[in-house]
Design a protein around this motif. Sequence first.
Motif, short mmCIF file in Angstrom:
data_model
loop_
_atom_site.label_atom_id
_atom_site.label_comp_id
_atom_site.label_asym_id
_atom_site.label_seq_id
_atom_site.Cartn_x
_atom_site.Cartn_y
_atom_site.Cartn_z
N SER A 7 3.10 -1.73 4.09
CA SER A 7 3.05 -0.32 3.72
C SER A 7 4.29 0.36 4.28
N SER A 8 5.04 1.02 3.41
CA SER A 8 6.32 1.58 3.83
C SER A 8 6.36 3.09 3.57
N TYR A 9 6.57 3.84 4.64
CA TYR A 9 6.71 5.30 4.60
C TYR A 9 5.51 6.02 3.98
N CYS A 10 4.30 5.62 4.39
CA CYS A 10 3.09 6.27 3.87
C CYS A 10 2.15 6.73 4.98
N LEU A 11 2.04 5.94 6.05
CA LEU A 11 0.92 6.16 6.97
C LEU A 11 1.04 7.40 7.86
N HIS A 12 2.12 8.16 7.70
CA HIS A 12 2.17 9.46 8.39
C HIS A 12 1.38 10.50 7.59
N TRP A 13 1.03 10.16 6.32
CA TRP A 13 0.20 11.07 5.52
C TRP A 13 -1.26 10.88 5.89
N ARG A 14 -1.95 11.99 6.07
CA ARG A 14 -3.38 11.93 6.40
C ARG A 14 -4.21 11.96 5.12
N PRO B 98 12.52 2.07 -7.10
CA PRO B 98 13.19 0.77 -6.89
C PRO B 98 12.70 0.05 -5.63
N ASN B 99 12.24 0.81 -4.61
CA ASN B 99 11.79 0.14 -3.38
C ASN B 99 10.60 -0.78 -3.62
N THR B 100 9.75 -0.41 -4.60
CA THR B 100 8.59 -1.24 -4.92
C THR B 100 9.04 -2.62 -5.38
N LEU C 139 0.84 -1.20 0.00
CA LEU C 139 0.00 0.00 0.00
C LEU C 139 0.88 1.25 0.00
N GLY C 140 0.66 2.13 -0.98
CA GLY C 140 1.52 3.31 -1.12
C GLY C 140 2.85 2.89 -1.72
N CYS C 141 2.79 2.15 -2.85
CA CYS C 141 3.99 1.50 -3.41
C CYS C 141 4.91 2.49 -4.12
N SER C 142 4.38 3.63 -4.56
CA SER C 142 5.12 4.61 -5.35
C SER C 142 5.60 3.97 -6.67
N ALA C 143 6.64 4.49 -7.28
CA ALA C 143 7.06 3.92 -8.57
C ALA C 143 8.57 3.82 -8.65
N LEU D 132 -0.20 -3.77 -6.30
CA LEU D 132 0.58 -2.57 -6.01
C LEU D 132 -0.39 -1.39 -5.97
N ASN D 133 -0.55 -0.85 -4.77
CA ASN D 133 -1.54 0.21 -4.58
C ASN D 133 -0.87 1.57 -4.37
N ASP D 134 -1.45 2.59 -4.95
CA ASP D 134 -1.06 3.97 -4.65
C ASP D 134 -2.22 4.85 -5.11
N LEU D 135 -2.09 6.15 -4.88
CA LEU D 135 -3.13 7.08 -5.34
C LEU D 135 -3.14 7.08 -6.87
N PRO D 136 -4.29 7.42 -7.49
CA PRO D 136 -4.36 7.37 -8.95
C PRO D 136 -3.31 8.24 -9.65
N GLY D 137 -2.81 9.29 -8.98
CA GLY D 137 -1.80 10.17 -9.60
C GLY D 137 -0.42 9.53 -9.67
N ASN D 138 -0.22 8.39 -9.02
CA ASN D 138 1.09 7.72 -9.05
C ASN D 138 1.44 7.31 -10.48
N ASP D 139 2.73 7.26 -10.80
CA ASP D 139 3.13 6.93 -12.17
C ASP D 139 3.12 5.40 -12.38
N PRO E 114 -4.96 1.53 -8.31
CA PRO E 114 -4.94 2.97 -8.05
C PRO E 114 -6.17 3.43 -7.27
N GLU E 115 -6.00 3.67 -5.99
CA GLU E 115 -7.13 4.05 -5.11
C GLU E 115 -6.55 4.42 -3.75
N SER E 116 -7.19 5.32 -3.03
CA SER E 116 -6.69 5.64 -1.69
C SER E 116 -6.95 4.47 -0.75
N TYR E 117 -5.95 4.17 0.08
CA TYR E 117 -6.15 3.06 1.03
C TYR E 117 -7.04 3.46 2.20
N TYR E 118 -7.59 4.66 2.16
CA TYR E 118 -8.62 5.00 3.14
C TYR E 118 -9.99 4.59 2.62
N ASN E 119 -10.01 3.77 1.56
CA ASN E 119 -11.24 3.14 1.06
C ASN E 119 -11.04 1.63 1.08
C1 LIG Z 1 7.33 8.20 0.47
S1 LIG Z 1 6.36 7.31 -0.67
C2 LIG Z 1 6.77 5.65 -0.17
C3 LIG Z 1 7.07 4.78 -1.33
C4 LIG Z 1 7.53 3.36 -1.03
N1 LIG Z 1 6.52 2.64 -0.33
C5 LIG Z 1 8.83 3.38 -0.26
O1 LIG Z 1 8.87 2.85 0.86
O2 LIG Z 1 9.81 3.92 -0.76
C6 LIG Z 1 4.71 7.50 -0.06
C7 LIG Z 1 3.67 7.00 -1.04
O3 LIG Z 1 2.42 6.91 -0.35
C8 LIG Z 1 1.41 7.22 -1.28
N2 LIG Z 1 0.16 7.54 -0.56
C9 LIG Z 1 -0.07 8.58 0.28
N3 LIG Z 1 -1.34 8.56 0.71
C10 LIG Z 1 -1.93 7.47 0.12
C11 LIG Z 1 -3.26 6.94 0.16
N4 LIG Z 1 -4.23 7.51 0.89
N5 LIG Z 1 -3.53 5.83 -0.57
C12 LIG Z 1 -2.55 5.24 -1.32
N6 LIG Z 1 -1.28 5.72 -1.39
C13 LIG Z 1 -0.97 6.82 -0.69
C14 LIG Z 1 2.02 8.41 -2.03
O4 LIG Z 1 1.34 8.64 -3.25
C15 LIG Z 1 3.46 7.95 -2.21
O5 LIG Z 1 3.67 7.26 -3.41
#
Ligand SMILES: C[S@@+](CC[C@H](N)C(=O)[O-])C[C@H]1O[C@@H](n2cnc3c(N)ncnc32)[C@H](O)[C@@H]1O
Length: 337
Positions: free
Chosen positions: A118-125, A29-31, A23-27, A60-67, A100-105
């Motif tokens: 999920s890596s480095y995402c859940l601090h985002w609201r 090398p970490n993915t 969840l929040g995979c981005s695009a 592989l999940n991320d927001l729709p704007g992810n590449d 492609p969808e927010s994980y708050y759904n």
């Molecule tokens: C810092 S990147 C982390 C990327 C990768 N997981 C890593 O560890 O390097 C954070 C990612 O979380 C995604 N993200 C943030 N809020 C999200 C949400 N509500 N649903 C899905 N993805 C989300 C962002 O679009 C971004 O690609």
Amino acid sequence: MVENAIKEVYTALLPKIMTIADLGCSAGPNTLLFISSIISIIVEQCKSGGDASVELQFFLNDLPGNDFNELFRSIEKFKRPNTTGEMAHLPPLYYIMGLPESYYNRLFPRESVHLFHSSYCLHWRSQEPEGLEAWRKTYLNEDNIYITKTTTPFVVKQFQKQFHKDFSLFLKLRHEELVHGGQMVLIFLGRKNEDVYSGDLNQLFGLVARSLQSLVLKGLVDKEKLQSFNLPVYGPSVGEVKELVMQSHLFNMDLIKQFEMNWDPFDDSESDDVEDTARSSMNIAKFTRPALKSLIVRHFGETIIDAWFTEFMSLVAEHLEKEKTKFTTIVMSLKKE
Ligand SMILES: C[S@@+](CC[C@H](N)C(=O)[O-])C[C@H]1O[C@@H](n2cnc3c(N)ncnc32)[C@H](O)[C@@H]1O
């Protein structure tokens, strides 16, 4: 923790098809790193007597704007067998899908996922805290964009409320989607101490706020625009996270840990001194820019980005002269019984 979780789920449930979601995979090398490490672990399990007919499906999940185009192009390269063709013949078979969808759904049918990561995402609201505009363009967090020394307790409460709401919802949704015995490994930024005014995120975003304030003084940013800007972010303490997991009554917490790493991702030294302030401030500003760019552009417009970057980098350099700061990362592993 990922290795333990995947081995435990595999040996306890012996699934024929194992569903794993990042969840929040981005695009970047970490993915791919995550996918390849899961495959290697399962290969080892198969070699040591596991069921080699297991098939893996990765979402592989991320927001729709992810590449996602970039992501799937890199996966094509990654899937090609090496020159000896070795990987191609080893089990398990695996399939990779984008989500492609927010994980708050809700993202998956009920009880269908074996492992969430999920890596480095859940601090985002999911959104900025509510109620920060009092009335007629009076903004309660003034020139701040996150929690700093001058943030009032009421505003702090609003940031905390948004975190509680989002995190509890995330736990509830993932609990519905996990199979019994399924696990989650969650990694996100937090803060070291209980004091909500302390913490490196407060310092980092304090510097972002100060750089925007200097753009106001230079006439490049409208003061009211700055006052109406707050980051959809919150760095919780381990205590806050534990409390929410307990309150949810949904998961067993197998493990929770925190560790620190230097703000400069290229600086692995344990020393308290910054070796090269100019280089480190550039590295820090370079990774902060993509994290905040879309929020800044949406609120202030594209034109301020370069000026903001320069201003921010010089404030980071000034900060590093006084103090080498570290990020606090919280890692936890949760099990659905
Ligand atoms: C810092 S990147 C982390 C990327 C990768 N997981 C890593 O560890 O390097 C954070 C990612 O979380 C995604 N993200 C943030 N809020 C999200 C949400 N509500 N649903 C899905 N993805 C989300 C962002 O679009 C971004 O690609």
